[in-house]
Design a protein around this motif. Structure first.
Motif, PDB file in Angstrom:
ATOM      1  N   LYS A  47       0.815  -1.317   0.113  1.00  0.00           N
ATOM      2  CA  LYS A  47      -0.181   0.438  -0.141  1.00  0.00           C
ATOM      3  C   LYS A  47       0.544   1.232   0.059  1.00  0.00           C
ATOM      4  O   LYS A  47       0.689   2.497  -0.301  1.00  0.00           O
ATOM      5  CB  LYS A  47      -1.133  -0.002   0.919  1.00  0.00           C
ATOM      6  CG  LYS A  47      -0.482   0.064   2.829  1.00  0.00           C
ATOM      7  CD  LYS A  47      -1.361   0.456   3.466  1.00  0.00           C
ATOM      8  CE  LYS A  47      -1.055   0.958   4.567  1.00  0.00           C
ATOM      9  NZ  LYS A  47      -1.986   1.190   5.608  1.00  0.00           N
ATOM     10  N   ARG A  50       2.099   1.756  -4.017  1.00  0.00           N
ATOM     11  CA  ARG A  50       1.043   2.247  -4.538  1.00  0.00           C
ATOM     12  C   ARG A  50       0.996   3.650  -4.157  1.00  0.00           C
ATOM     13  O   ARG A  50       0.236   4.526  -5.124  1.00  0.00           O
ATOM     14  CB  ARG A  50      -0.166   1.608  -3.829  1.00  0.00           C
ATOM     15  CG  ARG A  50      -0.134   0.183  -4.744  1.00  0.00           C
ATOM     16  CD  ARG A  50      -2.187  -0.836  -4.729  1.00  0.00           C
ATOM     17  NE  ARG A  50      -1.941  -0.770  -3.316  1.00  0.00           N
ATOM     18  CZ  ARG A  50      -2.411  -1.620  -2.551  1.00  0.00           C
ATOM     19  NH1 ARG A  50      -1.354  -2.505  -3.445  1.00  0.00           N
ATOM     20  NH2 ARG A  50      -2.335  -1.782  -1.408  1.00  0.00           N
ATOM     21  N   TYR A 258     -12.424   5.743  -5.141  1.00  0.00           N
ATOM     22  CA  TYR A 258     -12.716   4.757  -4.067  1.00  0.00           C
ATOM     23  C   TYR A 258     -13.398   3.793  -5.006  1.00  0.00           C
ATOM     24  O   TYR A 258     -12.705   2.495  -4.065  1.00  0.00           O
ATOM     25  CB  TYR A 258     -13.327   5.235  -2.703  1.00  0.00           C
ATOM     26  CG  TYR A 258     -11.368   6.303  -1.745  1.00  0.00           C
ATOM     27  CD1 TYR A 258      -9.983   5.320  -1.782  1.00  0.00           C
ATOM     28  CD2 TYR A 258     -12.267   6.720  -1.240  1.00  0.00           C
ATOM     29  CE1 TYR A 258      -9.826   6.049  -1.059  1.00  0.00           C
ATOM     30  CE2 TYR A 258     -11.169   8.010  -0.190  1.00  0.00           C
ATOM     31  CZ  TYR A 258     -10.458   7.096  -0.534  1.00  0.00           C
ATOM     32  OH  TYR A 258      -8.826   8.375   0.216  1.00  0.00           O
ATOM     33  N   SER A 259     -14.344   3.785  -5.330  1.00  0.00           N
ATOM     34  CA  SER A 259     -15.097   2.695  -5.794  1.00  0.00           C
ATOM     35  C   SER A 259     -14.605   2.105  -6.864  1.00  0.00           C
ATOM     36  O   SER A 259     -14.354   1.179  -6.793  1.00  0.00           O
ATOM     37  CB  SER A 259     -16.496   2.894  -6.090  1.00  0.00           C
ATOM     38  OG  SER A 259     -17.342   3.768  -5.281  1.00  0.00           O
ATOM     39  N   ALA A 260     -13.940   2.889  -7.659  1.00  0.00           N
ATOM     40  CA  ALA A 260     -13.444   2.359  -8.530  1.00  0.00           C
ATOM     41  C   ALA A 260     -11.781   1.321  -8.188  1.00  0.00           C
ATOM     42  O   ALA A 260     -11.480   0.612  -9.108  1.00  0.00           O
ATOM     43  CB  ALA A 260     -12.881   3.404  -9.862  1.00  0.00           C
ATOM     44  N   ILE A 261     -11.052   2.100  -7.150  1.00  0.00           N
ATOM     45  CA  ILE A 261     -10.284   0.968  -6.896  1.00  0.00           C
ATOM     46  C   ILE A 261      -9.655   0.150  -6.007  1.00  0.00           C
ATOM     47  O   ILE A 261      -8.939  -0.890  -5.702  1.00  0.00           O
ATOM     48  CB  ILE A 261      -8.821   2.217  -6.813  1.00  0.00           C
ATOM     49  CG1 ILE A 261      -9.220   2.565  -5.685  1.00  0.00           C
ATOM     50  CG2 ILE A 261      -8.966   3.207  -8.054  1.00  0.00           C
ATOM     51  CD1 ILE A 261      -7.842   3.447  -5.228  1.00  0.00           C
ATOM     52  N   LEU A 262     -11.081   0.339  -5.290  1.00  0.00           N
ATOM     53  CA  LEU A 262     -11.064  -0.876  -3.827  1.00  0.00           C
ATOM     54  C   LEU A 262     -11.668  -2.131  -4.584  1.00  0.00           C
ATOM     55  O   LEU A 262     -12.284  -2.208  -5.477  1.00  0.00           O
ATOM     56  CB  LEU A 262     -11.895  -0.457  -2.481  1.00  0.00           C
ATOM     57  CG  LEU A 262     -11.044   0.664  -2.347  1.00  0.00           C
ATOM     58  CD1 LEU A 262     -12.197   1.856  -0.917  1.00  0.00           C
ATOM     59  CD2 LEU A 262      -9.453   0.691  -1.646  1.00  0.00           C
ATOM     60  N   GLU A 263     -11.022  -3.219  -4.107  1.00  0.00           N
ATOM     61  CA  GLU A 263     -11.782  -4.226  -4.799  1.00  0.00           C
ATOM     62  C   GLU A 263     -12.508  -5.210  -3.733  1.00  0.00           C
ATOM     63  O   GLU A 263     -12.944  -6.780  -3.836  1.00  0.00           O
ATOM     64  CB  GLU A 263     -10.148  -4.679  -5.528  1.00  0.00           C
ATOM     65  CG  GLU A 263      -9.172  -4.691  -6.397  1.00  0.00           C
ATOM     66  CD  GLU A 263      -8.121  -4.956  -7.014  1.00  0.00           C
ATOM     67  OE1 GLU A 263      -7.812  -6.344  -6.030  1.00  0.00           O
ATOM     68  OE2 GLU A 263      -7.324  -4.890  -8.383  1.00  0.00           O
ATOM     69  N   GLY A 264     -12.093  -4.714  -2.567  1.00  0.00           N
ATOM     70  CA  GLY A 264     -12.774  -5.439  -1.791  1.00  0.00           C
ATOM     71  C   GLY A 264     -14.614  -5.341  -1.706  1.00  0.00           C
ATOM     72  O   GLY A 264     -15.606  -5.958  -1.132  1.00  0.00           O
ATOM     73  N   GLY A 265     -14.799  -4.941  -2.481  1.00  0.00           N
ATOM     74  CA  GLY A 265     -16.654  -4.485  -2.789  1.00  0.00           C
ATOM     75  C   GLY A 265     -17.359  -3.850  -2.252  1.00  0.00           C
ATOM     76  O   GLY A 265     -16.017  -2.929  -0.889  1.00  0.00           O
ATOM     77  N   GLN A 268     -15.625  -2.800   1.341  1.00  0.00           N
ATOM     78  CA  GLN A 268     -14.714  -2.246   1.440  1.00  0.00           C
ATOM     79  C   GLN A 268     -14.966  -0.501   1.785  1.00  0.00           C
ATOM     80  O   GLN A 268     -14.279  -0.265   2.171  1.00  0.00           O
ATOM     81  CB  GLN A 268     -13.132  -2.631   1.020  1.00  0.00           C
ATOM     82  CG  GLN A 268     -12.203  -2.055   0.611  1.00  0.00           C
ATOM     83  CD  GLN A 268     -10.962  -2.662   0.215  1.00  0.00           C
ATOM     84  OE1 GLN A 268     -11.709  -3.380  -1.013  1.00  0.00           O
ATOM     85  NE2 GLN A 268      -9.808  -2.325   0.221  1.00  0.00           N
TER      86      GLN A 268
END
Length: 311
Positions: A47, A50, A258-265, A268
């Motif tokens: 993290k 990134r 954040y919705s576009a990059i976070l992969e935990g649904g 998250q």
């Protein structure tokens, strides 16, 4: 003299997305600092990598911050920053978190003057990098920073930032303005003040008291009132309607990114968005703030935010 505002890094809050959106919506900040990057288990956290990737930090003036206990850790971190194309780095000698302090990092290194000096001496190995330092007064006592100050003055630094608390205080109690005054009068480098600045009047007071300051660094004050730097630089209070409209846009863009990059649904994204409210608008209507913080679904969360922020 033109005073500058820097945005302090806060772990878990001021990541690349937050910095970019803040600059886009509010601004007023000359430099944004990344949360500190450290060596962990002989490597770097994904993290952190990134967050400092140069491609994610093109829209804002970003300074990566490092925290280290030894010259070897310092070298690895600076080499990492140079590889990303950075020419400025900040050295964290002020973090008050016990987990880092126990490792002689952040404010935890300040009682150990020899170790602190050895760490800082490493800046001379990297003439291609400009360095600044962020400090507390010490871990146990203000005497610690004053023991180190002559060595700090001898280093090629762009500036120093001082938060006038000791590490053991965390963020509790009062800032020690007597010790800050003493440091201000003795420090040979351009100096920034950091600590308990929550409104333009607080900034004005510090600038009046210390006219040779280069500026101030804002942390929690900007997290609670993201328009603070813009308001101060404009020299006038922003209308409530402008603040509210800015906050609504700010929140909307953060949510989208954040919705576009976070992969935990959904879970998250909801957790990430709710962290904003650890600081944001502490004086807002309690019923709606509580509704936001208690939300366990995005739909409930979004409705509560809409009630509070929509112009």
């Amino acid at each position: 003299m033109e005073y500058k505002i820097h945005f302090a890094p806060l772990q878990g809050y001021t990541d690349a997305v937050y910095r970019e959106v803040h600059a886009q919506v509010f601004g007023g900040v000359e430099a944004y600092y990344t949360p500190f990057v450290r060596v962990e288990k002989d490597g770097f956290r994904n993290k952190d990598l990134r967050d400092i990737t140069s491609g994610r930090n093109v829209a804002t003036p970003v300074v990566p911050q490092l925290i280290a206990a030894t010259p070897e850790e310092f070298r690895r971190l600076v080499t990492l920053f140079l590889g990303q194309g950075y020419q400025q780095a900040d050295i964290n000698m002020g973090c008050p978190f016990p987990m880092q302090a126990r490792l002689h990092r952040g404010a935890g290194i300040l009682p150990h003057t020899g170790d602190a000096a050895a760490l800082l001496q490493t800046v001379r190995e990297f003439p291609e990098m400009n360095f600044s330092v962020k400090l507390r007064l010490g871990w146990d006592s203000p005497d610690e920073v004053f023991a180190l100050l002559p060595f700090i003055d001898s280093l090629p630094l762009t500036h120093v930032t001082l938060h006038p608390r000791i590490g053991r205080q965390q963020y509790k109690g009062h800032v020690d303005m007597d010790s800050f005054t003493r440091f201000y009068e003795a420090c040979a480098h351009p100096l920034f003040y950091n600590g308990d600045l929550n409104c333009p009047a607080d900034i004005d007071r510090i600038i009046r008291l210390y006219p040779r300051l280069s500026g101030v660094m804002l942390g929690r004050g900007l997290l609670s009132s993201p328009w603070l730097a813009k308001e101060y630089m404009a020299g006038k209070e922003l209308p409530d309607t402008e603040k509210k409209a800015g906050l609504f846009r700010f929140h909307t863009l953060l949510f989208e990114k954040y919705s576009a990059i976070l992969e935990g649904g959904e879970h998250q994204v909801l957790a990430k968005m709710k962290t904003l409210w650890d600081y944001l608008l502490p004086d807002a209507e309690k019923r709606l703030r509580k509704k936001i913080l208690k939300s366990n679904q995005l739909s409930t969360y979004q409705q509560a935010v809409k009630e509070l922020l929509q112009p």
